[in-house]
Design a protein around this motif. Structure first.
Motif, PDB file in Angstrom:
ATOM      1  N   SER A 161       7.017  11.353 -15.703  1.00  0.00           N
ATOM      2  CA  SER A 161       5.892  12.192 -15.425  1.00  0.00           C
ATOM      3  C   SER A 161       4.835  11.453 -14.759  1.00  0.00           C
ATOM      4  O   SER A 161       4.115  11.559 -14.233  1.00  0.00           O
ATOM      5  N   GLY A 162       4.618  10.237 -15.466  1.00  0.00           N
ATOM      6  CA  GLY A 162       3.395   9.119 -15.319  1.00  0.00           C
ATOM      7  C   GLY A 162       3.789   8.539 -13.887  1.00  0.00           C
ATOM      8  O   GLY A 162       2.862   8.564 -13.162  1.00  0.00           O
ATOM      9  N   TRP A 163       5.206   8.247 -13.556  1.00  0.00           N
ATOM     10  CA  TRP A 163       5.526   7.836 -12.197  1.00  0.00           C
ATOM     11  C   TRP A 163       5.011   8.689 -11.184  1.00  0.00           C
ATOM     12  O   TRP A 163       4.624   8.463 -10.082  1.00  0.00           O
ATOM     13  N   GLY A 180       0.921  -1.083  -0.003  1.00  0.00           N
ATOM     14  CA  GLY A 180       0.057  -0.054  -0.055  1.00  0.00           C
ATOM     15  C   GLY A 180       0.928   1.142   0.036  1.00  0.00           C
ATOM     16  O   GLY A 180       0.243   2.480  -0.021  1.00  0.00           O
ATOM     17  N   ALA A 181       2.219   1.144   0.025  1.00  0.00           N
ATOM     18  CA  ALA A 181       2.901   2.249   0.115  1.00  0.00           C
ATOM     19  C   ALA A 181       3.192   2.839  -1.041  1.00  0.00           C
ATOM     20  O   ALA A 181       3.567   4.028  -1.235  1.00  0.00           O
ATOM     21  N   PHE A 182       2.902   2.239  -2.566  1.00  0.00           N
ATOM     22  CA  PHE A 182       2.860   2.880  -3.560  1.00  0.00           C
ATOM     23  C   PHE A 182       2.093   4.309  -3.745  1.00  0.00           C
ATOM     24  O   PHE A 182       2.457   5.207  -4.436  1.00  0.00           O
ATOM     25  N   ASP A 183       1.217   4.304  -2.971  1.00  0.00           N
ATOM     26  CA  ASP A 183       0.221   5.613  -2.952  1.00  0.00           C
ATOM     27  C   ASP A 183       1.143   6.692  -2.854  1.00  0.00           C
ATOM     28  O   ASP A 183       0.554   7.796  -3.332  1.00  0.00           O
ATOM     29  N   ARG A 184       2.179   6.794  -2.048  1.00  0.00           N
ATOM     30  CA  ARG A 184       3.177   7.970  -1.978  1.00  0.00           C
ATOM     31  C   ARG A 184       4.148   7.925  -2.734  1.00  0.00           C
ATOM     32  O   ARG A 184       5.061   8.837  -2.713  1.00  0.00           O
ATOM     33  N   PHE A 185       4.348   6.817  -3.548  1.00  0.00           N
ATOM     34  CA  PHE A 185       5.795   6.935  -4.426  1.00  0.00           C
ATOM     35  C   PHE A 185       5.757   7.910  -5.290  1.00  0.00           C
ATOM     36  O   PHE A 185       6.881   8.460  -5.204  1.00  0.00           O
ATOM     37  N   GLY A 186       4.934   8.442  -5.840  1.00  0.00           N
ATOM     38  CA  GLY A 186       4.967   9.581  -6.981  1.00  0.00           C
ATOM     39  C   GLY A 186       5.418  10.717  -6.211  1.00  0.00           C
ATOM     40  O   GLY A 186       6.263  11.519  -6.752  1.00  0.00           O
ATOM     41  N   ALA A 187       4.856  11.080  -5.263  1.00  0.00           N
ATOM     42  CA  ALA A 187       5.251  12.307  -4.391  1.00  0.00           C
ATOM     43  C   ALA A 187       6.626  12.137  -3.916  1.00  0.00           C
ATOM     44  O   ALA A 187       7.263  13.004  -3.947  1.00  0.00           O
ATOM     45  N   ASN A 188       6.931  11.014  -3.296  1.00  0.00           N
ATOM     46  CA  ASN A 188       8.409  10.687  -3.015  1.00  0.00           C
ATOM     47  C   ASN A 188       9.375  10.993  -4.107  1.00  0.00           C
ATOM     48  O   ASN A 188      10.487  11.554  -3.763  1.00  0.00           O
ATOM     49  N   SER A 238      16.074  17.155 -13.341  1.00  0.00           N
ATOM     50  CA  SER A 238      14.781  17.389 -13.807  1.00  0.00           C
ATOM     51  C   SER A 238      14.269  15.882 -14.563  1.00  0.00           C
ATOM     52  O   SER A 238      14.998  15.001 -14.334  1.00  0.00           O
ATOM     53  N   GLN A 239      12.909  16.083 -14.910  1.00  0.00           N
ATOM     54  CA  GLN A 239      12.514  14.757 -15.204  1.00  0.00           C
ATOM     55  C   GLN A 239      13.107  14.142 -16.346  1.00  0.00           C
ATOM     56  O   GLN A 239      13.278  12.874 -16.603  1.00  0.00           O
ATOM     57  N   ARG A 292       3.456   2.912 -13.007  1.00  0.00           N
ATOM     58  CA  ARG A 292       4.810   2.688 -12.047  1.00  0.00           C
ATOM     59  C   ARG A 292       5.983   2.087 -12.532  1.00  0.00           C
ATOM     60  O   ARG A 292       5.796   1.326 -13.834  1.00  0.00           O
ATOM     61  N   PRO A 293       7.010   2.234 -12.291  1.00  0.00           N
ATOM     62  CA  PRO A 293       8.256   1.562 -12.803  1.00  0.00           C
ATOM     63  C   PRO A 293       8.328   0.223 -12.781  1.00  0.00           C
ATOM     64  O   PRO A 293       7.711  -0.272 -11.854  1.00  0.00           O
ATOM     65  N   LYS A 294       8.953  -0.556 -13.650  1.00  0.00           N
ATOM     66  CA  LYS A 294       9.318  -1.975 -13.599  1.00  0.00           C
ATOM     67  C   LYS A 294      10.246  -2.003 -12.532  1.00  0.00           C
ATOM     68  O   LYS A 294      11.080  -1.167 -12.137  1.00  0.00           O
ATOM     69  N   PRO A 295      10.218  -3.381 -11.695  1.00  0.00           N
ATOM     70  CA  PRO A 295      10.972  -3.607 -10.724  1.00  0.00           C
ATOM     71  C   PRO A 295      12.788  -3.212 -10.997  1.00  0.00           C
ATOM     72  O   PRO A 295      13.208  -2.539 -10.106  1.00  0.00           O
ATOM     73  N   ASP A 296      13.468  -3.428 -11.949  1.00  0.00           N
ATOM     74  CA  ASP A 296      14.598  -3.105 -12.134  1.00  0.00           C
ATOM     75  C   ASP A 296      14.824  -1.544 -12.438  1.00  0.00           C
ATOM     76  O   ASP A 296      15.603  -1.196 -12.145  1.00  0.00           O
ATOM     77  N   ARG A 297      13.931  -0.843 -12.996  1.00  0.00           N
ATOM     78  CA  ARG A 297      13.941   0.626 -12.928  1.00  0.00           C
ATOM     79  C   ARG A 297      13.810   1.006 -11.678  1.00  0.00           C
ATOM     80  O   ARG A 297      14.361   2.014 -11.293  1.00  0.00           O
ATOM     81  N   MET A 298      13.232   0.457 -10.485  1.00  0.00           N
ATOM     82  CA  MET A 298      13.122   0.917  -9.078  1.00  0.00           C
ATOM     83  C   MET A 298      14.371   0.891  -8.573  1.00  0.00           C
ATOM     84  O   MET A 298      14.638   1.827  -7.818  1.00  0.00           O
TER      85      MET A 298
END
Length: 226
Positions: A161-163, A126-134, A145-146, A169-175
């Motif tokens: 921008s979408g993330w 449920g933490a992904f809800d804050r991922f974009g702001a983080n 910059s983006q 959401r990014p793929k695991p390796d991108r994370m």
């Protein structure tokens, strides 16, 4: 990379097993210990790590991590998902300590398994809800910059921008790569406990005003006088 470790049980003489701080030690070949819990460390960084074990941990629990070249490092659990735990070091470790810890890792490639674990943790915690702001906050703090992030990760600028907006959401390796670029642990990228609660309130207020006025959230400015 996966690093094997073991978690010592708290001192039973204290009478407060649940509250007592436990100690995590990296596995040393030939060393044996009793009354322990086996731990797998995934994605250790300068500021934290992702661990997997069946210990009854909860958010806010503290453990002492014994790392080479760093000694005992106080560590706080910042999120949990099943047997996965996101941990943040009380103080960042040195690059030398990080390299020494990583040398203890398994020689067989484990990136696919590690990425799968991280993706499951994000999806179920449920933490992904804050991922974009983080992500946006940490990116700006790093002075990127983006477009800078997109170039470094070899993705398109609209992807970043979408993330940040929560549309994707990014793929695991991108994370993993994203956390490395921002010089934070994956756990901090997912749940940035350094963020003050009012940041979230301001974001929510900006979005509500934007919906009411038809303006873009980026055009809304909120000023607080103290």
């Amino acid at each position: 990379m996966v690093i094997s470790a073991y978690l010592q049980s708290p001192d039973a003489s204290s009478g407060k097993r649940r509250a007592a701080r436990r100690k995590l030690q990296l596995e040393v070949q030939g060393a044996h210990a009793t009354d322990i819990v086996t731990v797998r460390i995934h994605n250790i960084s300068l500021t934290g790590m992702l661990i997997e074990c069946d210990a009854p941990f909860a958010v806010g629990d503290m453990i002492d991590v014994d790392l080479p070249h760093a000694g005992t490092v106080a560590t706080k659990l910042v999120w949990t998902s099943g047997q996965l735990f996101g941990c943040e070091f009380e103080s960042p470790i040195s690059p030398a300590a990080l390299a020494a810890a990583q040398l203890r890792g398994d020689t067989a490639p484990a990136m696919a398994g590690e990425a799968k674990l991280q993706n499951e943790a994000i999806a179920t915690s449920g933490a992904f809800d804050r991922f974009g702001a983080n992500l946006k906050r940490l990116r700006i703090a790093k002075g990127l910059s983006q477009a800078d992030v997109a170039t470094a990760l070899d993705v398109s600028a609209p992807s970043i921008s979408g993330w940040e907006s929560g549309r994707a959401r990014p793929k695991p390796d991108r994370m993993t790569a994203l956390a490395a670029l921002l010089d934070v642990s994956v756990s901090q990228l997912i749940v940035d406990i350094a963020a003050e609660p009012y940041d979230e309130l301001i974001r929510e207020g900006r979005e509500r005003i934007a919906r009411a006025t038809g303006a873009s959230p980026e055009k809304i400015r909120i000023y607080i006088e103290v």
